[in-house]
Enzyme design. Structure first.
Site, PDB file in Angstrom:
ATOM      1  N   ASP A  68       1.277  -1.256  -0.085  1.00  0.00           N
ATOM      2  CA  ASP A  68      -0.054   0.176  -0.388  1.00  0.00           C
ATOM      3  C   ASP A  68       0.683   1.364  -0.042  1.00  0.00           C
ATOM      4  O   ASP A  68       0.324   2.357   0.227  1.00  0.00           O
ATOM      5  CB  ASP A  68      -0.442   0.256   1.365  1.00  0.00           C
ATOM      6  CG  ASP A  68      -0.271  -0.116   2.823  1.00  0.00           C
ATOM      7  OD1 ASP A  68       0.754   0.079   2.452  1.00  0.00           O
ATOM      8  OD2 ASP A  68      -1.004  -0.039   3.984  1.00  0.00           O
ATOM      9  N   TYR A  94      10.780   4.417   1.650  1.00  0.00           N
ATOM     10  CA  TYR A  94      12.009   3.649   1.793  1.00  0.00           C
ATOM     11  C   TYR A  94      13.458   3.920   1.695  1.00  0.00           C
ATOM     12  O   TYR A  94      13.409   3.117   2.047  1.00  0.00           O
ATOM     13  CB  TYR A  94      11.695   2.438   1.748  1.00  0.00           C
ATOM     14  CG  TYR A  94      10.060   1.729   2.307  1.00  0.00           C
ATOM     15  CD1 TYR A  94      10.725   0.912   3.303  1.00  0.00           C
ATOM     16  CD2 TYR A  94       8.855   1.655   1.936  1.00  0.00           C
ATOM     17  CE1 TYR A  94       9.449   0.673   4.989  1.00  0.00           C
ATOM     18  CE2 TYR A  94       7.764   1.073   3.603  1.00  0.00           C
ATOM     19  CZ  TYR A  94       7.793   1.170   4.698  1.00  0.00           C
ATOM     20  OH  TYR A  94       6.992   0.537   5.426  1.00  0.00           O
TER      21      TYR A  94
HETATM   22  C1  G6P Z   1       3.590   0.386   5.293  1.00  0.00           C
HETATM   23  C2  G6P Z   1       3.813  -0.483   4.337  1.00  0.00           C
HETATM   24  C3  G6P Z   1       3.989  -1.133   5.377  1.00  0.00           C
HETATM   25  C4  G6P Z   1       4.407  -1.772   6.020  1.00  0.00           C
HETATM   26  C5  G6P Z   1       4.208   0.024   7.210  1.00  0.00           C
HETATM   27  C6  G6P Z   1       4.451  -0.542   8.559  1.00  0.00           C
HETATM   28  O1  G6P Z   1       2.169   0.448   5.263  1.00  0.00           O
HETATM   29  O2  G6P Z   1       4.045  -0.529   2.670  1.00  0.00           O
HETATM   30  O3  G6P Z   1       4.682  -2.760   4.235  1.00  0.00           O
HETATM   31  O4  G6P Z   1       4.884  -2.366   7.468  1.00  0.00           O
HETATM   32  O5  G6P Z   1       4.241   0.842   6.176  1.00  0.00           O
HETATM   33  O6  G6P Z   1       3.777   1.043   8.897  1.00  0.00           O
HETATM   34  P1  G6P Z   1       3.909   0.579  10.877  1.00  0.00           P
HETATM   35  O7  G6P Z   1       2.817   1.495  11.507  1.00  0.00           O
HETATM   36  O8  G6P Z   1       3.401  -0.927  11.591  1.00  0.00           O
HETATM   37  O9  G6P Z   1       4.724   0.668  11.082  1.00  0.00           O
HETATM   38 MN    MN Z   2       4.624  -2.338   2.019  1.00  0.00          MN
END
Ligand code: G6P
Ligand code: MN
Length: 446
Positions: free
Chosen positions: A169, A258
């Site tokens: 996403d 990222y």
């Molecule tokens: C986004 C990335 C995901 C990831 C998430 C982490 O949605 O696409 O792959 O796992 O961020 O977010 P968080 O809030 O769990 O650090």
């Molecule tokens: Mn992701």
């Protein structure tokens, strides 16, 4: 036809958002039954209570079950939404802290944290897809399970015929950020993006209303104004601030956030707290919210404060299901075998590019033009490192894992790669496949 959906890894704090999104599309995506599947039975039961409450609140008649039995979960279902997290938040914490203590980037999906998670995730995901092949071979698996590139490569090797769509996403998240920061309507975007998962760039953002590529104007705004981050979670706000700085250094293409872990590992490590990482924030935030919500429901208090919302995470996956069901050919960034989509990147890489989704599944779009050497070079090293890790998993090879760790672009030398690998082997125990040829075999102390 009414659908039976199984959510694998349903204990996640994202599950209520997926439900609320699905309900908001009920004409295009009618649901008969939702099955919550998680090996953490306690958390799954908590989630069942929340989901049951939301279904009653929304006044919809959907059957709901929670189970840790794969046969009950998958038999006869037609969609699996997978978001399993092998090892849970406790192991995410290790993935983040072990590298940080060695002075390396400690992140859930990037760097060596992502590789440690990858080793666990491959094991659990192969098992999961095996169950789905057995009990619901015709079901579509819409997969969010991380680290996505590694998982996609693994499934391609082990289950080449599986009906799976690998999605992330983050691109829709970035487009939503552009919308909120600068007042665009992302429904008007036709985006061209390429790379690997959590490792890519926008090349064009065509605006349908204005009939032109607005990416140069967007980049200009990012550089001069930065993003609007005031209403975001502080960690994400920080991530997007650094993304805007990265945009200043590399102003030609719009990067995935990222990439900052690979291009500025120094800043990331300097600013991190090795004793309190993102996993701790989630445990104290999103996971605690689950327990708190269950108490409110049980005690029938403060119900109006229960605050789960439909978001991009849910929308992306639900809209994909709708595009399959109605063969809509909607466009998504998806993770697929390259096979020429990015012409100057190796054929057998698993890449993230725009794709159409219809009743047949995924139809990737070829970029036709080659990508710049800077991106190609970064990508090729990452692809090779990820492939070595997947080799290590299938071949149980310590040497391949060591090579993968060394090649990872957040790692400065083989000495620290080995230290991290050995620590991670210890921390993960049998959550990893056994790696042969490593220190436990080679260095016996006499
Ligand atoms: C986004 C990335 C995901 C990831 C998430 C982490 O949605 O696409 O792959 O796992 O961020 O977010 P968080 O809030 O769990 O650090
Ligand atoms: Mn992701």
């Amino acid at each position: 036809m009414k659908n039976i959906i199984t959510i694998a890894g349903s204990g996640s704090g994202y599950t209520p958002g997926i439900l609320l999104t699905a309900l908001s599309y009920k004409d295009e995506f009618p649901i008969k039954e939702i099955r919550l599947y998680d090996i953490d039975e306690e958390r799954n039961e908590q989630m069942r209570i929340i989901m049951d409450y939301l279904l009653h609140r929304e006044n919809v008649d959907v059957e709901l079950i929670a189970t840790s039995d794969p046969q009950v979960a998958f038999y006869g279902c037609n969609f699996v939404f997978s978001q399993i997290r092998a090892g849970g938040m406790k192991m995410r914490e290790m993935d983040e802290k072990i590298p940080l203590k060695l002075g390396l980037v400690g992140q859930e999906t990037c760097g060596l944290g992502g590789f440690a998670y990858g080793m666990r995730s491959m094991k659990s995901f192969v098992e999961l897809v095996g169950f789905i092949q057995e009990y619901a071979p015709d079901a579509w698996i819409l997969n969010y399970t991380n680290p996505e590139s590694i998982i996609a490569e693994t499934v391609r090797r082990r289950f080449p015929k599986a009906k799976i769509i690998n999605a992330c996403d983050m691109t829709i998240g970035i487009e939503e950020l552009l919308e909120n920061s600068f007042g665009y309507d992302r429904q008007n975007f036709i985006s061209t993006y390429y790379g690997l998962n959590h490792f890519g760039w926008y090349r064009e953002i065509y605006d349908v209303q204005r009939g032109k590529d607005i990416m140069p104007e967007i980049i200009e705004k990012i550089i001069t104004q930065g993003f609007k981050t005031s209403d975001l979670d502080p960690s994400w706000a920080k991530t997007y601030q650094l993304m805007a700085e990265m945009q200043q250094d590399f102003p030609q293409y719009l990067p995935n956030n990222y990439l900052e872990y690979y291009l500025y590992p120094n800043k990331i490590v300097e600013e991190a707290n090795p004793d309190y990482t993102r996993a701790n924030e989630i445990m104290d935030g999103r996971l605690k919210q689950i327990t708190d919500t269950v108490s409110k429901i049980k005690e029938k208090r403060d119900l109006e404060t229960i605050n789960y919302q439909s978001g991009v995470h849910g929308q992306y996956i639900v809209r994909m299901a709708i595009s399959i069901l109605h063969s809509r050919n909607d466009r998504f960034m998806l993770i697929v075998p390259n096979r020429g989509a990015i012409p100057n990147v190796r054929e057998d890489a698993v890449v993230e590019v725009p794709c159409y989704v219809n009743a047949k599944g995924v139809e990737p779009i070829s970029l036709r033009d080659p990508i710049p050497d800077f991106h190609k070079g970064l990508m090729e090293a990452q692809v090779a490192a990820e492939k070595l890790l997947v080799d290590a998993f299938f071949e149980h090879s310590y040497q391949k894992a060591f090579q993968a760790f060394t090649l990872n672009q957040t790692v400065p030398n083989a000495t620290v790669a080995k230290q991290a690998l050995d620590e991670m082997i210890k921390a993960n125990g049998d959550q990893w496949v056994e790696l042969k040829g490593g220190p436990t075999y080679a260095s016996v102390n006499y």
